[in-house]
Each structure stands twice: as structure tokens, then as C-alpha cells.
Design an enzyme around this catalytic site. Structure first.
Site, short mmCIF file in Angstrom:
data_model
loop_
_atom_site.label_atom_id
_atom_site.label_comp_id
_atom_site.label_asym_id
_atom_site.label_seq_id
_atom_site.Cartn_x
_atom_site.Cartn_y
_atom_site.Cartn_z
N ASP A 180 -36.84 -24.73 5.29
CA ASP A 180 -36.41 -24.79 3.89
C ASP A 180 -36.03 -26.20 3.42
O ASP A 180 -36.41 -26.64 2.35
CB ASP A 180 -35.22 -23.84 3.68
CG ASP A 180 -34.32 -23.76 4.90
OD1 ASP A 180 -33.91 -24.82 5.40
OD2 ASP A 180 -34.07 -22.64 5.38
N LEU B 264 -47.65 -35.64 9.04
CA LEU B 264 -46.26 -35.26 8.73
C LEU B 264 -45.90 -35.76 7.33
O LEU B 264 -45.28 -36.83 7.19
CB LEU B 264 -45.34 -35.88 9.79
CG LEU B 264 -44.00 -35.21 10.09
CD1 LEU B 264 -43.23 -36.00 11.14
CD2 LEU B 264 -43.17 -34.89 8.92
N ALA B 265 -46.28 -35.02 6.31
CA ALA B 265 -46.05 -35.47 4.95
C ALA B 265 -46.16 -34.26 4.01
O ALA B 265 -47.26 -33.77 3.76
CB ALA B 265 -47.07 -36.54 4.56
N GLU B 266 -45.02 -33.80 3.53
CA GLU B 266 -45.02 -32.56 2.73
C GLU B 266 -45.64 -32.78 1.36
O GLU B 266 -46.33 -31.89 0.84
CB GLU B 266 -43.61 -32.01 2.61
CG GLU B 266 -43.03 -31.50 3.93
CD GLU B 266 -42.58 -32.59 4.88
OE1 GLU B 266 -42.48 -33.76 4.43
OE2 GLU B 266 -42.34 -32.29 6.06
N GLN C 251 -42.14 -26.51 7.25
CA GLN C 251 -41.57 -26.12 8.54
C GLN C 251 -40.18 -25.47 8.42
O GLN C 251 -39.89 -24.50 9.11
CB GLN C 251 -41.51 -27.34 9.45
CG GLN C 251 -41.42 -27.00 10.90
CD GLN C 251 -41.80 -28.18 11.77
OE1 GLN C 251 -41.01 -29.10 11.95
NE2 GLN C 251 -43.01 -28.19 12.28
N HIS D 187 -31.70 -27.06 8.00
CA HIS D 187 -32.51 -25.99 8.58
C HIS D 187 -32.03 -24.61 8.16
O HIS D 187 -32.44 -23.61 8.77
CB HIS D 187 -32.49 -26.06 10.11
CG HIS D 187 -33.24 -27.22 10.70
ND1 HIS D 187 -32.78 -28.51 10.63
CD2 HIS D 187 -34.41 -27.28 11.38
CE1 HIS D 187 -33.64 -29.31 11.24
NE2 HIS D 187 -34.64 -28.60 11.70
C1 LIG Z 1 -39.24 -34.06 5.82
C2 LIG Z 1 -39.29 -33.38 7.15
N1 LIG Z 1 -40.37 -32.65 7.49
C3 LIG Z 1 -40.42 -32.01 8.66
C4 LIG Z 1 -39.39 -32.08 9.53
C5 LIG Z 1 -39.45 -31.31 10.85
N2 LIG Z 1 -39.56 -32.24 11.96
C6 LIG Z 1 -38.47 -32.64 12.65
S1 LIG Z 1 -38.82 -33.79 13.78
C7 LIG Z 1 -40.47 -33.76 13.40
C8 LIG Z 1 -41.40 -34.67 14.12
C9 LIG Z 1 -41.02 -36.09 13.98
O1 LIG Z 1 -41.85 -36.89 14.73
P1 LIG Z 1 -41.65 -38.44 14.87
O2 LIG Z 1 -41.46 -39.05 13.53
O3 LIG Z 1 -42.74 -38.96 15.70
O4 LIG Z 1 -40.25 -38.59 15.63
P2 LIG Z 1 -39.86 -38.05 17.08
O5 LIG Z 1 -39.31 -36.68 16.89
O6 LIG Z 1 -41.06 -38.07 17.91
O7 LIG Z 1 -38.80 -38.96 17.56
C10 LIG Z 1 -40.71 -32.84 12.39
C11 LIG Z 1 -42.03 -32.52 11.85
C12 LIG Z 1 -38.27 -32.84 9.15
N3 LIG Z 1 -37.20 -32.96 9.95
N4 LIG Z 1 -38.24 -33.49 7.96
#
Ligand SMILES: Cc1ncc(C[n+]2csc(CCOP(=O)(O)OP(=O)(O)O)c2C)c(N)n1
Ligand SMILES: [Mg+2]
Lengths: 337, 371
Positions: A84, A58-60, A82, A129
Site C-alpha cells: 500500500d 523498480l519504478a511505480e 508491492q 507496509h
Molecule cells: C517505492 C517503493 N517501491 C517498492 C518497495 C518495496 N521494496 C523494498 S526493498 C526493494 C528492493 C530494493 O532494491 P535495491 O534498491 O537494490 O536495494 P537493496 O534492497 O538491494 O539494498 C523493493 C522493491 C519500496 N520499499 N518502495
């Protein structure tokens, strides 16, 4: 030809691009097993394997930064952001690295990277979003910027974007994912209209209405409504935001003499601002009225229950059309909302 | 006070003070930290967890009924959030993600205020300074830096005026957030300045569909050592263990010992949000396994073993939950849509001529429909 949604057409375009060129790799969050939150990559990991369809950490910034390394190595990464609002952690890699790489290596290094971004509002979503960040990217030299509005364009232009040796920021309006139409996913890319071309979505005589992406449907509805009142609107779907196909656009505006441009994003320093400036320079003698911009307000994207007051709708677009036709009584409204 | 340069070596085994059947395990290190938790305090934690689970269930139901646009459930993470929330002082300050309804509840946020952003009527539900908790963060990991900066501010204030309370900033984020640059940069800053910040990572095993194994090869709690930050891995479904490790980290930070990191190992029992379908990526057997580790059942069993759980407690808590749920539902449905011109509110702190013009134009435009 098969009838499919724009989402499925994008999926078909990806599959075709991956089949045509085994250097095409997909990267993104949740794009593997889940098939992406909008299922655009559905089934592709099962078909092409985990090396070519990569669920990334999870790292853009990581996604775009490593895509650059893959491009150095001869790959064609297609990165999914994922939503905008989540592209900004990657902004540095896109603007400082991806966009400039070809120029700063005297053309020795190409960045055939496609960044797919679900874009825009009108879907009642949470904060971050529903954004329309097109202008940030169009402002950056070295990037091509595309925003599609229908299944066939989505499929063909995604394939073209992936085949392009330039980096392409590829916007997919969320509110159009479910729009259905006939799609030929095997169109010869050389025979299809070029990636940088606009499309006359509906011919007309009195007003040129320019838009793209999520508002194309609204603009077509507006044109239909205006027809009932005897106004003939030509709708131009820009499709490519950088470069803009000014040949098509200026030809239309020279014919109609009146132009309205509609966008979801805020007005200040926007695509609409730029297009209006260019049209004023190039079509000044043909213009019967000052160009009109119908845009989102210059505000952070509002919460879901207020988005209808931010996004241009059919009424606001028709109000803009009335203004450019000189039909608006003096209301004190200085610019079109 | 542990030496920040020689952080605790974490182990694969999380700190656990209650086993899965609620039996108490003795710990020389952690027992003194929770010695004050008598029957009454434990019953309070039980009530908190039951209430927040009920609030969460109501959030899910309201979304399903179209009253909320979205809801990110905390089901399964009650002990982690209540353990953290109740260990904090009112002058501490929390920067959280979107899932920390339990922490917000402990900060005194009214349940109905938890719903505002998810109903789509506001971009924030409460006054951060009143609650000592920032508006929930959607951009993954961004808040870790905010907490660190806040902690640097506490540090500065204490140097300027030694009478400043020894408050601590807390950053809550998930396992997925551990991959974002922001979280890693936050740990660098926190360690460099020895800032009084506690990083509280709820490892609920998933970032939407991605299992934690996609973010890390080692236990998440092993990472902070590389930054020079002491860390603990705790059973996040054991409210006593969470309380103990949080208190330890808070005390260290208050005493000038610098930042701390806690990995609360837990499980997201529900979907990522109401928009998610976990059956696409999750083995039902896993869910079953974690059901057996339910945090509320565990505390309840512990209370029973102490002879401190009877029908009276059960009924009073259930009645309270019913009441909170009913109020929440009524409050949600009664929440009006904001006025159209609210979209222009608060964009700037100072007047902005062009935006004022846009607002006036839009008002006249709307007025044109009426006249
Ligand atoms: C910078 C960013 N990238 C992607 C997202 C989309 N997104 C929302 S929640 C999520 C997963 C987060 O997982 P985690 O940090 O484990 O927290 P959890 O939701 O499990 O509490 C993602 C990829 C986002 N909100 N922000
Ligand atoms: Mg998680």
C-alpha cells in the site's frame, strides 16, 4: 469448488482472466520468478511467459505510466503494487492520467487497468507496509475502488475488475490472505453479483455494522459476541468503495435504524465519513441515533508494537455498537475511538 | 578537478586496490588518497567490519527468535558501508536506505538504536542531527532527493557565510533504486546546481528477486555521465578502493566540483530481509562465487601480508564482537513496548485541537477498561 486461501483464490482468478483474454498482462516488481512477495502471481510467468507476466524495473510511476500505453494499444494491464505505501510514486499517473483518460478523450480511450494493492495492517509490518489509502482513490472521479475480504469475492471480483473497461483500484487486505474457503473460480461473471455490489455478510436486526476488507472478520466476531448479549448485528461487507452500493446499505439502515461503520484508515475525510454523510442524508428519518464511526486515529501508521492501539478491534467495535444503542454511560468520550 | 561536463569514462572494470587474495595493486590515481592508512588504521577498518557483521548476525538471530519484526541484513556489504562511513567527516550528512547499518554504526549510532524500528517500537532509532544521518528510508530512492536538497542548503549557507564548513551530503541507495524517478530527478537537480552531494549506490546485484540486469543495460556507473555527473565504479568488497573513491568524490564536492556518483559493486549474501526466501530466485553457485570475494577475508589477508595480523588482533576483535553482541541482545530484549498514547505523539509540531481531542477520548476509553 476447491478449498483455498484468499491468496490462492486471487492467483486462480488471475489465471482464469489470463486464459479467458489473451490481452490481459501482468506487471509489477518481483511478480515473475518470485511470484510476488505474497506469491499471488505464483507460477503465472512459467505458464504464460515473460511477455504476459512482466517483472518490471523498480519504478511505480513507470509501471502505471506504461500500463496506460499498453491500454491505448488494447491491452488489459493488471499492475501489482508491492505494498500500500508504495503506490504514491504512481499516484500522479493514476490520478492525473488513468482516472481522467476516458473523460478527456470523450470516451474514445478506455483504461481497463487493474491496480492490485495489498492493503492494511494487523500484520506487524515495517513502516509504509500497513496503510489504508482507500479514500485517496475513492475521492478521485474515474476510478472504481474495490476491497475484498474472502476467497470467493477475491477471485470473482478480481476477474470482474480485469474485465471492466474502467480502471479499478483493487485492494487485497494482507491479514485476510490466509483465510480459507470454498471457491469456484469459473463462476460466470454475468451471473455473479455486480462488481459494485455490497454483501450482507451476516443478517441482523438491531444495528447495521458496515465495514470492508481487513475488518470484516473482526466485525463478524463482534456480531457473534454481541449475540450472546442479545444484540443482533447486521454486518454489511461493502466490497465496493466506489461506487458504494447504497441500495443495499440504506435498506439495511432503514430496517435497523442504527449504524456503525468501522474502518482501519484514519477518520478525517475518509470512506466512513462519506458513507455516514450519505446515510444521514438518505436515512435521517429512520435513524434512532447518530451514526458512529470506529476508525484508525488521525495519525501516521504507528510502529508494529503499537498498531493494536490504532486499529479498531473487537472491543472498539462493540463500544461503538454500545454507543449507537445508547448504552454507554456518560464517559466524556466525545466520539468513538 | 575533473570537468563535470566531461565526466570520467567508466569502464566495466571496477577500481580495485586489493585483489581477491588481499594483494595490493598500485594505482597512481588512488594511492595518494589512502596513503595515511597505516597498519593501525587498517586494523581499525578490520574491526569495524567484523563488528558490523556480528551486529548484523545478531539482528538476524533476534528476528528468528521473535524479538524483531524484521531485519534487512547487510552481510557481504561490509566493505562498501565501512569504507564509506569511515571516509566521512562528522559534519557531513547521510541519507540512507534501510540496509546501511554499517554506515550508521560509523556515524556513532549505538548498535541498540539500530534495532528500534525493526523491533517495531519506534519509527526512528536515533537523532538525525546528532548522528549526521537521517532516519533510514524505506521508500525506495526518496532519500536521493533529500540528500540533494541538503547539499543545496550547504551551498546556500556557504554563500551567505564563507566560514560555513565545506560539508557534503551523501545519499545511499541500491541498484534497484536507480530505476525510480526520485533518484533520476535527484541527479538532475544535483547537476544543475552543482550541489555537494555524493550518490553512493551499492549494487548488491538484486532488488529483492530482480537481478540488476532488469534495471539496466549498462553498468550503473555509466548513467550519471548523461546527467553530467562524474562517476566511479568500485569493487565494493575492497574497503581500500571504496575509501579511495569516496574520498576523491568528497574532496571534489568540498572543493566546489559538484556532485559525484559511486557504484560499489558488491553482493547481498543474505536474503533481502528475514521475510525473503532467496532460494526461489538465486543460483547457489552465485553465492559460492561471491563467498570467495568476502570483504573481511580480503582485508585480513592483506593485513597478514603486511605482517600486521596476529592472534592478538584477532582475539581482541573477537572479544569486542562478543561484547557488542551481548550488549545488543540484552538491550534489545530490555526495550519496552511504548505507552499506548505514544501513537498520538509528534504528529504535528504545533497544537492540533482535533487530534488532541482524539487522544483525550482514547485515553478515557482505555481508562474505562480499568475502572
Ligand atoms: C517505492 C517503493 N517501491 C517498492 C518497495 C518495496 N521494496 C523494498 S526493498 C526493494 C528492493 C530494493 O532494491 P535495491 O534498491 O537494490 O536495494 P537493496 O534492497 O538491494 O539494498 C523493493 C522493491 C519500496 N520499499 N518502495
Ligand atoms: Mg540491491
Amino acid at each position: 469448488m476447491t478449498t483455498m486461501t484468499m491468496g490462492k483464490a486471487l492467483n486462480a482468478g488471475l489465471r482464469r482472466a489470463m486464459t479467458d483474454d489473451d490481452r490481459v498482462v501482468l506487471m509489477g516488481e518481483d511478480i515473475g520468478t518470485l511470484g510476488g512477495v505474497y506469491r499471488i502471481t505464483d507460477g503465472l510467468q512459467a505458464e504464460f511467459g515473460e511477455r504476459r507476466v512482466m517483472d518490471t524495473p523498480l519504478a511505480e510511476a513507470g509501471i502505471l505510466g506504461t500500463a496506460i500505453g499498453l491500454a491505448y494499444r488494447g491491452y488489459r494491464p493488471v499492475c501489482e503494487i508491492q505494498f500500500d505505501g508504495f503506490v504514491y510514486p504512481a499516484f500522479d499517473q493514476i490520478v492525473s492520467q488513468v482516472a481522467k483518460m476516458h473523460a478527456r478523450t470523450h470516451g474514445l480511450v478506455r483504461m481497463p487497468i487493474t491496480v492490485r494493492i495489498p492493503v492494511g495492517g494487523g500484520i506487524g509490518a515495517a513502516e509504509h507496509h500497513s496503510e489504508s489509502p482507500e479514500a485517496y482513490f475513492a475521492h478521485t472521479a474515474g476510478l472504481r475502488v474495490v476491497s475484498v475480504s474472502n476467497p470467493q469475492d477475491a477471485c470473482t471480483m478480481l476477474r470482474q475488475a480485469i474485465a471492466s473497461d474502467d480502471p479499478v483500484i483493487f485492494f487485497e487486505p494482507k491479514r485476510r490472505y490466509h483465510v480459507k474457503a470454498e471457491v469456484d473460480d469459473a463462476v460466470a461473471l454475468t451471473e455473479a453479483p455486480a462488481l459494485g455490489s455490497a454483501r450482507i455478510a451476516r443478517p441482523g436486526e438491531h444495528v447495521t455494522l458496515i465495514t470492508w476488507g481487513g475488518l470484516v472478520g473482526v466485525a463478524l466476531d463482534a456480531a457473534l459476541a454481541a449475540e450472546d448479549e442479545g444484540t443482533s448485528i447486521e454486518v454489511v461487507d461493502l466490497r465496493s468503495l466506489s461506487p458504494v452500493d447504497y441500495d443495499t446499505v440504506t435498506a439495511s439502515v432503514r430496517r435497523t435504524g442504527r449504524v456503525v461503520i468501522a474502518q482501519e484508515g484514519p477518520r478525517e475525510a475518509s470512506i466512513a465519513s462519506e458513507v455516514v454523510a450519505v446515510l444521514t442524508e438518505r436515512c435521517f428519518a429512520f435513524l434512532e441515533a447518530a451514526p458512529v464511526r470506529v476508525t484508525g486515529h488521525d495519525i501516521p501508521y504507528p510502529p508494529a508494537r503499537l498498531e493494536k492501539h490504532h486499529l479498531p478491534d473487537l472491543d472498539r467495535i462493540l463500544y461503538g455498537v454500545d454507543r449507537v444503542l445508547g448504552r454507554v454511560r456518560e464517559t466524556g468520550v466525545e466520539v468513538s475511538p | 578537478m575533473p570537468d563535470a561536463a566531461k565526466p570520467d569514462a567508466t569502464t566495466q572494470d571496477p577500481v580495485r586496490l586489493l585483489d581477491e587474495h588481499g594483494a595490493r595493486t598500485a594505482s597512481d590515481r588512488y594511492d595518494p588518497l589512502i596513503a595515511d592508512l597505516d597498519d593501525h588504521a587498517l586494523a581499525g577498518l578490520y574491526e569495524d567490519m567484523v563488528l558490523i557483521r556480528r551486529i548484523d548476525a545478531e539482528g538476524m538471530a533476534l528476528q528468528r527468535q521473535g524479538e524483531l519484526a524484521l531485519w534487512p541484513p547487510l552481510l557481504g556489504q561490509e566493505a562498501a558501508q565501512i569504507g564509506l562511513g569511515r571516509a566521512l567527516r562528522s559534519d557531513d550528512f547521510v541519507f540512507s536506505s534501510y540496509r546501511e547499518h554499517g554506515v550508521a554504526y560509523c556515524r556513532g549510532v549505538a548498535p541498540v538504536d539500530l534495532l528500534r524500528v525493526w523491533r517495531g517500537v519506534s519509527v526512528s532509532g536515533w537523532d538525525p542531527f546528532e548522528a549526521g544521518m537521517a532516519s533510514p528510508q524505506v521508500i525506495i530512492g526518496a532519500q536521493a532527493l533529500h540528500a540533494t536538497g541538503y547539499a543545496m542548503g550547504i551551498q546556500n549557507d556557504r554563500e551567505r557565510d564563507p566560514a560555513t564548513p565545506d560539508s557534503v551530503a551523501v545519499a545511499c541507495f541500491g541498484d534497484g533504486a536507480m530505476s525510480e524517478g526520485d533518484v533520476n530527478e535527484a541527479m538532475v537537480f544535483a547537476a544543475t546546481y552543482q550541489a555537494p552531494v555524493v550518490f553512493f549506490c551499492q549494487n548488491n546485484q538484486y532488488a529483492i528477486s530482480e537481478p540488476v540486469s532488469l534495471q539496466t543495460r549498462v553498468p550503473l556507473a555509466d548513467r550519471p555521465a548523461g546527467f553530467g555527473i562524474p562517476s566511479a565504479r568500485v569493487d565494493g568488497n575492497d574497503v581500500l578502493a571504496v575509501t579511495a573513491v569516496v574520498r576523491e568524490a568528497l574532496e571534489r564536492a568540498r572543493g566546489g566540483g559538484g556532485p559525484g556518483f559511486i557504484e560499489a559493486v558488491t553482493y547481498r549474501m543474505g536474503p533481502h530481509t528475514t521475510a525473503d526466501d532467496p532460494t526461489r530466485y538465486r543460483d547457489p553457485a552465485e553465492l559460492e562465487l561471491w563467498s570467495a570475494r568476502d570483504p573481511i577475508q580480503r582485508l585480513r589477508a592483506h593485513l597478514e601480508s603486511r605482517g600486521a595480523f596476529g592472534p592478538e588482533l584477532e582475539e581482541s576483535v573477537a572479544a569486542r564482537a562478543d561484547q557488542v553482541a551481548a550488549e545488543l541482545r540484552a538491550g534489545c530484549i530490555a526495550m519496552p513496548d511504548p505507552d499506548a498514547l505514544e501513537v498520538f505523539a509528534d504528529v504535528y509540531a504545533e497544537p492540533h485541537a482535533e487530534l488532541d481531542r482524539q487522544r483525550a477520548d482514547y485515553a478515557r476509553y482505555l481508562g474505562g477498561f480499568v475502572s
